[in-house]
Design a protein around this motif. Sequence first.
Motif, PDB file in Angstrom:
ATOM      1  N   PHE A  35       0.813  -1.212   0.000  1.00  8.25           N
ATOM      2  CA  PHE A  35       0.000   0.000   0.000  1.00  8.25           C
ATOM      3  C   PHE A  35       0.850   1.268   0.000  1.00  8.25           C
ATOM      4  O   PHE A  35       0.472   2.267  -0.611  1.00  8.25           O
ATOM      5  CB  PHE A  35      -0.970  -0.004   1.184  1.00  8.25           C
ATOM      6  N   LEU A  36       1.992   1.226   0.658  1.00  6.58           N
ATOM      7  CA  LEU A  36       2.858   2.405   0.684  1.00  6.58           C
ATOM      8  C   LEU A  36       3.314   2.817  -0.716  1.00  6.58           C
ATOM      9  O   LEU A  36       3.560   3.996  -0.967  1.00  6.58           O
ATOM     10  CB  LEU A  36       4.084   2.147   1.568  1.00  6.58           C
ATOM     11  N   VAL A  37       3.418   1.861  -1.614  1.00  9.49           N
ATOM     12  CA  VAL A  37       3.821   2.177  -2.993  1.00  9.49           C
ATOM     13  C   VAL A  37       2.785   3.083  -3.657  1.00  9.49           C
ATOM     14  O   VAL A  37       3.129   3.943  -4.459  1.00  9.49           O
ATOM     15  CB  VAL A  37       4.002   0.881  -3.825  1.00  9.49           C
ATOM     16  N   PHE A  38       1.515   2.910  -3.297  1.00 14.14           N
ATOM     17  CA  PHE A  38       0.437   3.597  -3.997  1.00 14.14           C
ATOM     18  C   PHE A  38      -0.252   4.692  -3.197  1.00 14.14           C
ATOM     19  O   PHE A  38      -0.889   5.571  -3.778  1.00 14.14           O
ATOM     20  CB  PHE A  38      -0.612   2.562  -4.436  1.00 14.14           C
ATOM     21  N   GLY A  39      -0.146   4.649  -1.887  1.00 14.72           N
ATOM     22  CA  GLY A  39      -0.885   5.582  -1.037  1.00 14.72           C
ATOM     23  C   GLY A  39      -0.660   7.045  -1.355  1.00 14.72           C
ATOM     24  O   GLY A  39      -1.602   7.845  -1.341  1.00 14.72           O
ATOM     25  N   GLU A  40       0.552   7.412  -1.644  1.00 16.25           N
ATOM     26  CA  GLU A  40       0.874   8.806  -1.924  1.00 16.25           C
ATOM     27  C   GLU A  40       0.118   9.328  -3.151  1.00 16.25           C
ATOM     28  O   GLU A  40      -0.263  10.496  -3.205  1.00 16.25           O
ATOM     29  CB  GLU A  40       2.389   8.937  -2.144  1.00 16.25           C
ATOM     30  N   ARG A  41      -0.136   8.459  -4.120  1.00 14.48           N
ATOM     31  CA  ARG A  41      -0.870   8.853  -5.331  1.00 14.48           C
ATOM     32  C   ARG A  41      -2.280   9.333  -5.001  1.00 14.48           C
ATOM     33  O   ARG A  41      -2.892  10.056  -5.780  1.00 14.48           O
ATOM     34  CB  ARG A  41      -0.995   7.677  -6.294  1.00 14.48           C
ATOM     35  N   TYR A  42      -2.784   8.875  -3.870  1.00 12.65           N
ATOM     36  CA  TYR A  42      -4.146   9.217  -3.471  1.00 12.65           C
ATOM     37  C   TYR A  42      -4.178  10.201  -2.311  1.00 12.65           C
ATOM     38  O   TYR A  42      -5.192  10.373  -1.658  1.00 12.65           O
ATOM     39  CB  TYR A  42      -4.913   7.931  -3.119  1.00 12.65           C
ATOM     40  N   GLY A  43      -3.031  10.841  -2.056  1.00  6.82           N
ATOM     41  CA  GLY A  43      -2.975  11.901  -1.066  1.00  6.82           C
ATOM     42  C   GLY A  43      -2.685  11.476   0.363  1.00  6.82           C
ATOM     43  O   GLY A  43      -2.813  12.281   1.286  1.00  6.82           O
ATOM     44  N   PHE A  44      -2.288  10.221   0.565  1.00  3.12           N
ATOM     45  CA  PHE A  44      -1.964   9.756   1.908  1.00  3.12           C
ATOM     46  C   PHE A  44      -0.498  10.006   2.218  1.00  3.12           C
ATOM     47  O   PHE A  44       0.375   9.654   1.428  1.00  3.12           O
ATOM     48  CB  PHE A  44      -2.217   8.250   2.057  1.00  3.12           C
ATOM     49  N   ASP A  45      -0.225  10.604   3.368  1.00  2.00           N
ATOM     50  CA  ASP A  45       1.165  10.676   3.805  1.00  2.00           C
ATOM     51  C   ASP A  45       1.540   9.290   4.327  1.00  2.00           C
ATOM     52  O   ASP A  45       0.684   8.427   4.512  1.00  2.00           O
ATOM     53  CB  ASP A  45       1.344  11.748   4.889  1.00  2.00           C
ATOM     54  N   ARG A  46       2.816   9.054   4.550  1.00  2.00           N
ATOM     55  CA  ARG A  46       3.301   7.729   4.947  1.00  2.00           C
ATOM     56  C   ARG A  46       2.638   7.242   6.239  1.00  2.00           C
ATOM     57  O   ARG A  46       2.224   6.097   6.328  1.00  2.00           O
ATOM     58  CB  ARG A  46       4.819   7.718   5.098  1.00  2.00           C
ATOM     59  N   GLU A  47       2.534   8.120   7.230  1.00  2.00           N
ATOM     60  CA  GLU A  47       1.947   7.690   8.505  1.00  2.00           C
ATOM     61  C   GLU A  47       0.495   7.237   8.318  1.00  2.00           C
ATOM     62  O   GLU A  47       0.093   6.192   8.834  1.00  2.00           O
ATOM     63  CB  GLU A  47       1.997   8.816   9.536  1.00  2.00           C
ATOM     64  N   THR A  48      -0.282   8.002   7.579  1.00  2.00           N
ATOM     65  CA  THR A  48      -1.685   7.638   7.355  1.00  2.00           C
ATOM     66  C   THR A  48      -1.790   6.348   6.551  1.00  2.00           C
ATOM     67  O   THR A  48      -2.591   5.470   6.883  1.00  2.00           O
ATOM     68  CB  THR A  48      -2.434   8.781   6.634  1.00  2.00           C
ATOM     69  N   ALA A  49      -0.972   6.213   5.523  1.00  2.00           N
ATOM     70  CA  ALA A  49      -0.977   4.983   4.717  1.00  2.00           C
ATOM     71  C   ALA A  49      -0.607   3.777   5.571  1.00  2.00           C
ATOM     72  O   ALA A  49      -1.218   2.707   5.452  1.00  2.00           O
ATOM     73  CB  ALA A  49      -0.020   5.123   3.531  1.00  2.00           C
ATOM     74  N   CYS A  50       0.368   3.952   6.454  1.00  2.00           N
ATOM     75  CA  CYS A  50       0.781   2.856   7.335  1.00  2.00           C
ATOM     76  C   CYS A  50      -0.324   2.483   8.310  1.00  2.00           C
ATOM     77  O   CYS A  50      -0.602   1.303   8.530  1.00  2.00           O
ATOM     78  CB  CYS A  50       2.043   3.230   8.106  1.00  2.00           C
ATOM     79  N   ARG A  51      -0.950   3.484   8.896  1.00  2.00           N
ATOM     80  CA  ARG A  51      -2.027   3.213   9.859  1.00  2.00           C
ATOM     81  C   ARG A  51      -3.222   2.541   9.177  1.00  2.00           C
ATOM     82  O   ARG A  51      -3.800   1.605   9.712  1.00  2.00           O
ATOM     83  CB  ARG A  51      -2.474   4.499  10.544  1.00  2.00           C
ATOM     84  N   LEU A  52      -3.587   3.027   8.008  1.00  2.00           N
ATOM     85  CA  LEU A  52      -4.731   2.482   7.281  1.00  2.00           C
ATOM     86  C   LEU A  52      -4.528   1.012   6.927  1.00  2.00           C
ATOM     87  O   LEU A  52      -5.459   0.212   7.007  1.00  2.00           O
ATOM     88  CB  LEU A  52      -4.967   3.303   6.002  1.00  2.00           C
ATOM     89  N   SER A  53      -3.322   0.644   6.578  1.00  2.00           N
ATOM     90  CA  SER A  53      -3.039  -0.718   6.119  1.00  2.00           C
ATOM     91  C   SER A  53      -2.452  -1.625   7.199  1.00  2.00           C
ATOM     92  O   SER A  53      -2.272  -2.823   6.970  1.00  2.00           O
ATOM     93  CB  SER A  53      -2.100  -0.663   4.910  1.00  2.00           C
ATOM     94  N   ALA A  54      -2.193  -1.103   8.379  1.00  2.00           N
ATOM     95  CA  ALA A  54      -1.502  -1.852   9.438  1.00  2.00           C
ATOM     96  C   ALA A  54      -2.214  -3.130   9.862  1.00  2.00           C
ATOM     97  O   ALA A  54      -1.576  -4.166  10.074  1.00  2.00           O
ATOM     98  CB  ALA A  54      -1.285  -0.963  10.662  1.00  2.00           C
ATOM     99  N   SER A  55      -3.502  -3.098  10.002  1.00  2.00           N
ATOM    100  CA  SER A  55      -4.233  -4.241  10.549  1.00  2.00           C
ATOM    101  C   SER A  55      -4.402  -5.398   9.579  1.00  2.00           C
ATOM    102  O   SER A  55      -4.854  -6.472   9.975  1.00  2.00           O
ATOM    103  CB  SER A  55      -5.623  -3.787  11.018  1.00  2.00           C
ATOM    104  N   PHE A  56      -4.030  -5.206   8.333  1.00  2.00           N
ATOM    105  CA  PHE A  56      -4.209  -6.247   7.327  1.00  2.00           C
ATOM    106  C   PHE A  56      -3.001  -7.172   7.200  1.00  2.00           C
ATOM    107  O   PHE A  56      -3.036  -8.130   6.437  1.00  2.00           O
ATOM    108  CB  PHE A  56      -4.533  -5.624   5.961  1.00  2.00           C
ATOM    109  N   GLY A  57      -1.934  -6.894   7.938  1.00  2.00           N
ATOM    110  CA  GLY A  57      -0.748  -7.742   7.894  1.00  2.00           C
ATOM    111  C   GLY A  57      -1.007  -9.092   8.537  1.00  2.00           C
ATOM    112  O   GLY A  57      -1.869  -9.235   9.402  1.00  2.00           O
ATOM    113  N   GLY A  58      -0.273 -10.099   8.094  1.00  2.00           N
ATOM    114  CA  GLY A  58      -0.408 -11.440   8.650  1.00  2.00           C
ATOM    115  C   GLY A  58      -1.742 -12.086   8.335  1.00  2.00           C
ATOM    116  O   GLY A  58      -2.240 -12.909   9.084  1.00  2.00           O
TER     117      GLY A  58
END
Length: 180
Positions: A35-58
Amino acid sequence: MEEEREKQQKLLKKTAEETAQGFFEEGYNCCQSVFLVFGERYGFDRETACRLSASFGGGVGRLRQICGAVSAMALVCGLETGAVTGADQEGKAYNYENVQRLAARFEEQAGSLICRELLGLDKKEWNEEPGDLFAAMEGGMGKFQPQARDEKYYATRPCKKLIGLAAKLAEEWLWERRQG
């Protein structure tokens, strides 16, 4: 002209794949890495992109269900094609169609969409006793602590390859959308 376009497309795919794999090597989970590869294209800063996608790991919170890299592709798909009103049945169908096409491409190449299957963890290893569900599988459900990222981890996990595949497929899908 066509040759140059193909060359640019290969460079973009390689960049998405390598970038996602680099994030994984930095310690991000599978979903975050893609998600970090694409999040910036949609206006997400790294912290927001990380938080948004964090729970989907594992496989969603280490439940070992749908692969985090696949979840990231679905997130990107939603940002690109997601319906924005509850009544938009056509929009929902269009988004679901695109998610399913992306997932099918991933499954065709990876063999599954399910984290535990991709990791080679047999569900039979899970203790069937409801009270012991969280204690059943090594490195699986109930094991809240992520595993240490060391040489053994990277050598025994297909995750880096799968993350690269998901990023490449998402990049191809986005490129195809913009071409047609």
